[in-house]
Design an enzyme around this catalytic site. Structure first.
Site, short mmCIF file in Angstrom:
data_model
loop_
_atom_site.label_atom_id
_atom_site.label_comp_id
_atom_site.label_asym_id
_atom_site.label_seq_id
_atom_site.Cartn_x
_atom_site.Cartn_y
_atom_site.Cartn_z
N ASP A 18 0.83 -1.21 0.00
CA ASP A 18 0.00 0.00 0.00
C ASP A 18 0.87 1.26 0.00
O ASP A 18 1.96 1.27 0.57
CB ASP A 18 -0.90 -0.02 1.25
CG ASP A 18 -2.10 0.91 1.09
OD1 ASP A 18 -2.36 1.36 -0.04
OD2 ASP A 18 -2.76 1.20 2.09
N HIS A 35 2.59 3.51 -9.00
CA HIS A 35 2.44 2.07 -9.25
C HIS A 35 3.68 1.54 -9.98
O HIS A 35 4.12 0.43 -9.71
CB HIS A 35 1.17 1.80 -10.06
CG HIS A 35 -0.09 2.12 -9.32
ND1 HIS A 35 -0.32 1.68 -8.03
CD2 HIS A 35 -1.19 2.85 -9.66
CE1 HIS A 35 -1.51 2.12 -7.63
NE2 HIS A 35 -2.05 2.84 -8.59
N SER A 64 -10.62 -7.08 -5.41
CA SER A 64 -11.91 -7.07 -6.10
C SER A 64 -12.46 -5.64 -6.12
O SER A 64 -13.12 -5.24 -7.07
CB SER A 64 -12.92 -7.96 -5.38
OG SER A 64 -12.38 -9.21 -5.09
N LEU A 129 10.94 -20.71 -5.11
CA LEU A 129 10.00 -19.77 -4.48
C LEU A 129 8.66 -19.85 -5.18
O LEU A 129 8.59 -19.80 -6.41
CB LEU A 129 10.55 -18.33 -4.59
CG LEU A 129 9.61 -17.21 -4.12
CD1 LEU A 129 9.43 -17.24 -2.60
CD2 LEU A 129 10.15 -15.84 -4.53
C1 FPP Z 1 -1.95 0.07 -3.44
O1 FPP Z 1 -1.49 1.41 -3.39
C2 FPP Z 1 -1.43 -0.60 -4.62
C3 FPP Z 1 -2.17 -1.12 -5.64
C4 FPP Z 1 -3.64 -1.07 -5.70
C5 FPP Z 1 -1.53 -1.74 -6.81
C6 FPP Z 1 -0.35 -2.61 -6.53
C7 FPP Z 1 0.44 -2.72 -7.75
C8 FPP Z 1 1.79 -2.71 -7.81
C9 FPP Z 1 2.67 -2.68 -6.63
C10 FPP Z 1 2.42 -2.66 -9.14
C11 FPP Z 1 2.88 -3.87 -9.80
C12 FPP Z 1 2.54 -5.20 -9.22
C13 FPP Z 1 2.89 -6.36 -9.81
C14 FPP Z 1 2.57 -7.65 -9.15
C15 FPP Z 1 3.63 -6.38 -11.11
P1 FPP Z 1 -2.56 2.58 -3.42
O2 FPP Z 1 -2.72 3.01 -4.84
O3 FPP Z 1 -3.82 2.15 -2.75
O4 FPP Z 1 -1.83 3.69 -2.60
P2 FPP Z 1 -2.50 4.84 -1.73
O5 FPP Z 1 -3.10 4.15 -0.52
O6 FPP Z 1 -1.35 5.70 -1.36
O7 FPP Z 1 -3.51 5.53 -2.59
#
Ligand code: FPP
Length: 252
Positions: A18, A35, A64, A129
């Site tokens: 997060d 991201h 989801s 892994l």
């Molecule tokens: C949460 O941060 C993160 C996500 C919803 C996306 C996770 C994706 C990645 C780490 C990128 C690539 C992953 C793979 C497996 C290739 P947020 O957007 O909710 O952050 P915030 O709470 O600061 O808004």
């Protein structure tokens, strides 16, 4: 019975990644930049697990509920997943990583589904892994699909309702073939499970950090492992009982 003494190295780590959005916003950049930085942190996490001998890593990549984000962000995330699948799978395979995806796969585009399948197929024999990517995943949805599968078994005469116990439910959940996570890590400062692996996290040690996911480094992960190694896992027993069960009598 589960092992009473925590192995110093967790066998399985589950992560909520997060803080990507906030990381970007603090830099006055679009959220997708966060991201992208988050994808680099994923590699740091995988490298760390390979180096320390962690056997399974489950990453919450897309819940989801994330489908409800602005269309532009969802589209950009899909592009990022597609690129990551194209770019990383060869290297993961070379390093002995077995990749799999859990969640509602049918909600993704055909091109993403094909690459998910190809990644799983290419890496299926690897044993160093297990990398599990939870995508369009929800813990309640996982429990509901297990209930549905058990109900089908009963309706079709393979199972009696009175024989449904914890083991029967566990066998229908995602990750049934892996040990449950020993350690759960969440970055970004919130202290929640957010509908991640609800069933599988029953006895998992929880570890939270204020750091945002793109800021993750090996030192932070080591900190989580050090903390984990110092904890006493009692699985509902007393400290005295746990002390009685030496690790060699109760191998993990
Ligand atoms: C949460 O941060 C993160 C996500 C919803 C996306 C996770 C994706 C990645 C780490 C990128 C690539 C992953 C793979 C497996 C290739 P947020 O957007 O909710 O952050 P915030 O709470 O600061 O808004």
């Amino acid at each position: 019975m589960p092992p009473a003494t925590a192995p110093a190295i967790p066998r399985h780590i589950a992560v909520i990644m997060d803080g990507n959005g906030r990381w970007a916003e603090r830099r006055r950049r679009p959220r997708i930049i966060g991201h992208r930085a988050g994808a680099r942190a994923v590699n740091i996490c995988i490298d760390f697990c390979l180096e320390r001998g962690v056997r399974a890593l489950t990453l919450f990549a897309f819940s989801s509920e994330n489908w409800g984000r602005p269309q532009e962000e969802v589209g950009a995330l899909m592009k990022l997943f597609l690129n990551a699948l194209d770019r990383e799978v060869e290297e993961l395979d070379r390093r002995g990583v077995r990749v799999r995806f859990i969640g509602e796969r049918e909600r993704f585009s055909a091109s993403i589904r094909e690459r998910m399948h190809a990644a799983e197929h290419q890496t299926r024999a690897n044993t160093r892994l297990d990398l599990v990517v939870a995508a369009s995943y929800g813990g309640r949805q996982d429990i509901a699909q297990a209930a549905r599968a058990l109900a089908t078994d009963v309706a079709e005469g393979r199972l009696r309702a009175e024989d449904i116990d914890e083991a029967a439910v566990a066998a229908k959940m995602a990750l049934a073939d892996l040990p449950p996570p020993d350690l759960f890590i969440r970055t970004g400062g919130d202290h929640r499970i957010s509908n991640f692996l609800l069933w599988q996290l029953a006895y998992t040690e929880l570890w939270f950090t204020e750091l945002l996911w793109p800021e993750l480094d090996a030192a932070t992960l080591q900190h989580a492992l050090d903390d984990f190694a110092g904890r006493e896992r009692r699985f509902g027993l007393t400290s005295a009982q746990v002390a009685d069960v030496a690790p060699e009598k109760n191998p993990a």
